[in-house]
Design an enzyme around this catalytic site. Structure first.
Site, mmCIF file in Angstrom:
data_model
loop_
_atom_site.group_PDB
_atom_site.id
_atom_site.type_symbol
_atom_site.label_atom_id
_atom_site.label_comp_id
_atom_site.label_asym_id
_atom_site.label_seq_id
_atom_site.Cartn_x
_atom_site.Cartn_y
_atom_site.Cartn_z
ATOM 1 N N GLU A 26 0.824 -1.199 0.000
ATOM 2 C CA GLU A 26 0.000 0.000 0.000
ATOM 3 C C GLU A 26 0.865 1.258 0.000
ATOM 4 O O GLU A 26 1.748 1.403 0.846
ATOM 5 C CB GLU A 26 -0.906 0.035 1.237
ATOM 6 C CG GLU A 26 -1.860 -1.138 1.346
ATOM 7 C CD GLU A 26 -2.592 -1.162 2.674
ATOM 8 O OE1 GLU A 26 -3.780 -1.509 2.676
ATOM 9 O OE2 GLU A 26 -1.973 -0.837 3.711
ATOM 10 N N CYS A 27 0.594 2.154 -0.916
ATOM 11 C CA CYS A 27 1.180 3.492 -0.951
ATOM 12 C C CYS A 27 2.714 3.439 -0.885
ATOM 13 O O CYS A 27 3.366 3.146 -1.864
ATOM 14 C CB CYS A 27 0.590 4.361 0.149
ATOM 15 S SG CYS A 27 0.701 6.134 -0.189
#
Length: 495
Positions: free
Chosen positions: A365-366
């Site tokens: 994520e991210c």
């Protein structure tokens, strides 16, 4: 469905807007109530990662997010009750290992939970809707609210702001007020004026230049980045304690009604069926260091409740993945601030690249997604080699990128969902990529803005959007199952 209740004294600290000092005041209260030998719990409304890190710095235990975009009302109440105090009733279906007697022993002392609001008190989806606001969380959980009114650079106008917040909604849930950055000699008159409005004045905090928790592009700087953080928190509690009415705050918290919730026995049975034998428990390697630190505490706990074993490692310092890793979880954080060190750890980059190409299940994520790219630009504009799993590079933007909640619809079958199924997500990032992915179609809940985003293969989810597993429980279950299947294949092959 089985009904259960949790008795939990609680209050929410909300504010007129961001930057008004919510986290500073919450940390002061956490420290002050700890010194009174209370059992203290902390929660954060909304999707923020950094504020709960400060709560944890004070308490030494996790702080949990309460988010009404990700979670239905019953789940919000369950998470508050589960983490705040013993649940009176059957064991929580989300936590098969939950021991009621043990929890009652832990909470035998007087307790209080402090919820920190998000942005402005009424600010919700798109900035124009009260859904997913601190106000909505207060209503769902029936939590008394203390409004933090910022008095910097104004005087009696602060009271006009207070009156506006009280009257904006028929039931504002606001039961008290704390005046922040107020001169002590003004407080007696502000106190009288608040009482005339029918609101309880619960103290003031003077301007504290030496105790302010500073910000950076994703919010507050992380606790470990602040020199002598414990000394700063001690000073904050000492100075704030001079003007706060702790007895009044605790009295208000004790007025909060029990938290009622429904427990779904069917879901509990499915979850217990996933755990199986001890040897079937997969190991999920979760990156956790200065570069990767953005995880919802409930995400990790839910995976553990399914039967996973979480093994933490550092892509900055460790040379290889944990032994027997059956899945990889790369959370968000600040890889751009550590790009050189991450790049220098070539053995880790190469092992992760090799493992993912061999089918190791992965959620990135991210910041974790940026790490999987070919290149990542640091704050100075210099690019560094990363894991090279995804073709593309990450670079700094001049302003905040896509920000806020979104619904993602899968365009193909993959690790977390099938084609046409949806995931609830949140984005907040200043770094962007020339290859953000196109395997999902994202849509904002209010504006309707649309774009393609993220990657999904049979074994990997990677992209800027963050996921909360309680809002995407089937996706979490599929990730767990993928890890368990990988563990079986690994054992059969003798690895």
């Amino acid at each position: 469905m089985n009904r259960a209740e949790s008795v939990l004294p609680r209050i929410m600290i909300a504010a007129e807007g961001s930057g008004c000092g919510k986290t500073t005041v919450v940390c002061a209260l956490l420290e002050l109530f700890l010194r009174r030998k209370l059992e203290v719990r902390a929660f954060k409304c909304g999707p923020d990662y950094i504020d709960p890190m400060f709560h944890r710095q004070v308490l030494g235990i996790p702080s949990y997010n309460l988010d009404s975009f990700f979670c239905d009302e019953n789940t919000v109440r369950f998470l508050l009750g589960r983490h705040g105090s013993p649940i009176q009733g059957k064991k929580g279906f989300w936590e098969p290992d939950f021991d009621l007697k043990e929890e009652q022993a832990k909470n035998s002392r007087e307790s209080i939970a402090i919820l920190e609001g998000v942005m402005g008190y009424y600010d919700g989806l798109g900035g124009t809707d009260k859904r997913a606001s601190a106000w909505e969380i207060a209503g769902i959980t029936k939590t008394p609210v203390i409004l933090l009114v910022d008095c910097a650079k104004r005087g009696i106008s602060s009271l006009a702001s207070l009156k506006g917040f009280l009257s904006f909604q028929e039931d504002s849930h606001i039961r008290g007020v704390i005046f922040n950055r107020l001169s002590p000699w003004l407080y007696p008159e502000f106190c009288r004026q608040a009482e005339r409005m029918g609101i309880r004045p619960l103290g003031y905090i003077p301007k504290l230049s030496d105790c302010v928790l500073k910000s950076r592009h994703l919010g507050l700087m992380m606790p470990e980045e602040i020199p002598e953080i414990q000394n700063k928190l001690d000073s904050l509690a000492k100075e704030a304690g001079k003007g706060l009415d702790l007895d009044g705050i605790l009295k208000l918290a004790l007025e909060a009604p029990p938290i009622a919730m429904e427990i779904d026995a069917g879901w509990k049975d499915r979850k217990e069926g996933m755990i199986g034998r001890k040897e079937d428990r997969p190991v999920i390697a979760a990156a956790r260091d200065e570069a990767f630190c953005f995880y919802y505490a409930d995400n990790l706990r839910l995976l553990e409740s399914m039967g996973a074993r979480i093994s933490y490692f550092s892509p900055l310092r460790d040379q290889r993945l944990p032994d027997g890793a059956d899945a990889l979880y790369l959370g968000g954080g600040y890889p751009e601030l550590h790009a050189e060190a991450l790049s220098d750890n070539r053995s880790m980059r190469e092992e992760i690249r090799s493992a993912l190409f061999q089918g190791l299940p992965c959620i990135a994520e991210c910041g974790g997604f940026l790490y999987l790219l070919d290149q990542l630009e640091d704050e100075t504009g210099k690019s560094w080699p990363m894991a090279g799993v995804i073709k593309g590079s990450g670079s700094k933007r001049k302003s905040l990128g896509r920000f806020g909640y979104l619904t993602m619809t899968a365009k193909q079958d993959g690790l977390l969902c099938k084609k046409g199924e949806k995931l609830l997500a949140h984005e907040f990032h200043y770094w962007d990529s020339d290859a953000p992915g196109t395997d999902f179609h994202g849509e904002k809940p209010v504006s309707g803005r649309e774009w393609d985003c993220a990657y999904q293969t049979e074994s990997m989810y990677a992209g800027f959007p963050h996921l909360h597993f309680y809002g995407n429980r089937m996706a979490a279950a599929r990730f767990f199952e993928a890890a368990r299947e990988y563990a079986k294949r690994r054992r059969r092959s003798g690895r």
